[in-house]
Write an enzyme that holds these catalytic residues in place. Structure first.
Site, PDB file in Angstrom:
ATOM      1  CE  LYS A   1      -4.169   1.807   2.103  1.00 19.58           C
ATOM      2  NZ  LYS A   1      -4.625   2.246   0.821  1.00 19.58           N
TER       3      LYS A   1
ATOM      4  N   GLY B   1       6.635   0.503   5.643  1.00 20.84           N
ATOM      5  CA  GLY B   1       7.480  -0.438   4.905  1.00 20.84           C
ATOM      6  C   GLY B   1       7.510  -0.153   3.417  1.00 20.84           C
ATOM      7  CB  CYS B   2       4.812   0.540   1.002  1.00 16.20           C
ATOM      8  SG  CYS B   2       3.951  -1.031   1.247  1.00 16.20           S
ATOM      9  CB  THR B   3       7.259   5.055   2.774  1.00  9.42           C
ATOM     10  OG1 THR B   3       5.855   5.311   2.604  1.00  9.42           O
ATOM     11  CG2 THR B   3       8.045   6.338   2.604  1.00  9.42           C
TER      12      THR B   3
ATOM     13  CB  ALA C   1       8.777   3.589  -2.700  1.00  8.12           C
TER      14      ALA C   1
END
Length: 151
Positions: free
Chosen positions: A38, A43-45, A48
């Site tokens: 998401k 974690g996704c930030t 990325a």
């Protein structure tokens, strides 16, 4: 289940940049296709931004980097602009690409999984890394595989 050496399933999806990304259009160069749960979550930030911070290394290795989640194009635009991401984010809002690539759900099926595929210049799967917790490990391991492919 997709295996190393399998031909990567072809697809076309909209990007955060208002364009269309077609995997078959990338033949001749390796593609890093990373699925993440998401936009704008910790974690996704981190993942990325790790791809962003090492993006020049991926370019030097001749690779195309593409992120995928089920978030909308508008969500991707905000996420990409906020963190100055130089690569496209694909909007798999129906989850069809995630199904096509057999990306498993994580944490008792509550979250979409975090899986990175390296697709070689011939369009075959050269590497699969599945780890929800090691978000930035995806970047390091992917670069190692790309260096091996280039050698």
């Amino acid at each position: 289940m997709l295996q190393l050496g399998d031909l990567a399933p072809d697809f076309t999806l909209p990007t955060d940049k208002g364009e269309t990304f077609h995997l078959a259009g990338q033949l001749g160069k390796p593609v890093v296709l990373y699925f993440y749960p998401k936009d704008d979550t910790p974690g996704c930030t981190a993942e990325a931004c790790a791809f962003r911070d090492q993006y020049a290394d991926f370019l030097d290795l001749g690779a195309v980097v593409v992120g995928v989640s089920s978030d909308s194009e508008a969500s991707h635009q905000k996420f990409s602009q906020k963190h100055r991401l130089p690569f496209p984010l694909l909007a798999d809002t129906s989850g069809q690409l995630r199904k096509q690539y057999e990306v498993p759900r994580a944490l008792l099926g509550l979250l979409p999984g975090r899986v990175t595929f390296v697709i070689d210049a011939a369009g075959k799967i050269a590497y699969i890394f599945n780890s929800l917790s090691g978000a930035t490990d995806h970047v390091r391991k992917t670069k190692e595989v790309l260096r091996e492919l280039a050698a």
